[in-house]
Design a protein around this motif. Structure first.
Motif, mmCIF file in Angstrom:
data_model
loop_
_atom_site.group_PDB
_atom_site.id
_atom_site.type_symbol
_atom_site.label_atom_id
_atom_site.label_comp_id
_atom_site.label_asym_id
_atom_site.label_seq_id
_atom_site.Cartn_x
_atom_site.Cartn_y
_atom_site.Cartn_z
ATOM 1 N N LYS A 2 23.156 -6.107 -12.708
ATOM 2 C CA LYS A 2 23.468 -7.475 -12.318
ATOM 3 C C LYS A 2 22.225 -8.206 -11.855
ATOM 4 O O LYS A 2 22.080 -9.397 -12.084
ATOM 5 N N ASP A 3 21.343 -7.484 -11.189
ATOM 6 C CA ASP A 3 20.117 -8.099 -10.687
ATOM 7 C C ASP A 3 19.232 -8.580 -11.835
ATOM 8 O O ASP A 3 18.655 -9.675 -11.759
ATOM 9 N N GLU A 4 19.133 -7.822 -12.891
ATOM 10 C CA GLU A 4 18.338 -8.221 -14.048
ATOM 11 C C GLU A 4 18.961 -9.432 -14.753
ATOM 12 O O GLU A 4 18.255 -10.345 -15.189
ATOM 13 N N LYS A 5 20.277 -9.430 -14.854
ATOM 14 C CA LYS A 5 20.966 -10.548 -15.487
ATOM 15 C C LYS A 5 20.792 -11.822 -14.664
ATOM 16 O O LYS A 5 20.521 -12.901 -15.202
ATOM 17 N N TRP A 6 20.917 -11.684 -13.351
ATOM 18 C CA TRP A 6 20.735 -12.827 -12.465
ATOM 19 C C TRP A 6 19.309 -13.363 -12.558
ATOM 20 O O TRP A 6 19.082 -14.570 -12.607
ATOM 21 N N ARG A 7 18.325 -12.477 -12.581
ATOM 22 C CA ARG A 7 16.924 -12.862 -12.673
ATOM 23 C C ARG A 7 16.654 -13.603 -14.001
ATOM 24 O O ARG A 7 15.949 -14.614 -14.040
ATOM 25 N N ALA A 8 17.235 -13.136 -15.087
ATOM 26 C CA ALA A 8 17.054 -13.791 -16.387
ATOM 27 C C ALA A 8 17.676 -15.184 -16.396
ATOM 28 O O ALA A 8 17.098 -16.132 -16.949
ATOM 29 N N GLU A 9 18.837 -15.315 -15.753
ATOM 30 C CA GLU A 9 19.474 -16.628 -15.681
ATOM 31 C C GLU A 9 18.664 -17.607 -14.838
ATOM 32 O O GLU A 9 18.531 -18.784 -15.182
ATOM 33 N N VAL A 10 18.098 -17.109 -13.736
ATOM 34 C CA VAL A 10 17.279 -17.967 -12.889
ATOM 35 C C VAL A 10 16.021 -18.402 -13.634
ATOM 36 O O VAL A 10 15.617 -19.572 -13.578
ATOM 37 N N GLU A 11 15.394 -17.509 -14.350
ATOM 38 C CA GLU A 11 14.206 -17.862 -15.130
ATOM 39 C C GLU A 11 14.542 -18.876 -16.221
ATOM 40 O O GLU A 11 13.782 -19.814 -16.478
ATOM 41 N N SER A 14 15.108 -22.242 -14.515
ATOM 42 C CA SER A 14 13.857 -22.842 -14.053
ATOM 43 C C SER A 14 13.049 -23.389 -15.241
ATOM 44 O O SER A 14 12.397 -24.430 -15.127
#
Length: 90
Positions: A2-11, A14
């Motif tokens: 989930k952390d990787e998916k969240w990080r990709a969505e934030v990137e 942005s």
């Protein structure tokens, strides 16, 4: 996971935000654009009015046929100029 998916969505978000900021027009650019549109529209209109008035003054009697016709021609030319300018620069 989930952390990787969240990080990709934030990137991704942005990157979208930075692309939107780059594509946005400033207030000065919008003011210059509207000023250009007004000149492109009003100049043929006034030119037609003055030229028509001058042509009507050459004839005898009271007539406004040249004035009205050239104002309408200037109006059409002004609208055409504005449409071309918007297509090219907006």
């Amino acid at each position: 996971m989930k952390d990787e998916k969240w990080r990709a969505e934030v990137e991704r978000d942005s990157e979208r935000l930075s692309r939107a900021e780059r594509g946005r027009h400033s207030l000065l650019a919008q003011t210059v654009f509207l000023g250009s549109l007004s000149v492109l529209f009003v100049a043929p209109l006034l030119g037609g009015a003055y030229l028509g008035r001058w042509l009507d003054s050459l004839g005898e009697g009271y007539s406004v046929s040249w004035t009205v016709n050239l104002i309408l021609l200037g109006l059409a030319l002004g609208v055409f100029n504005v449409c071309l300018f918007i297509r090219k620069y907006w």
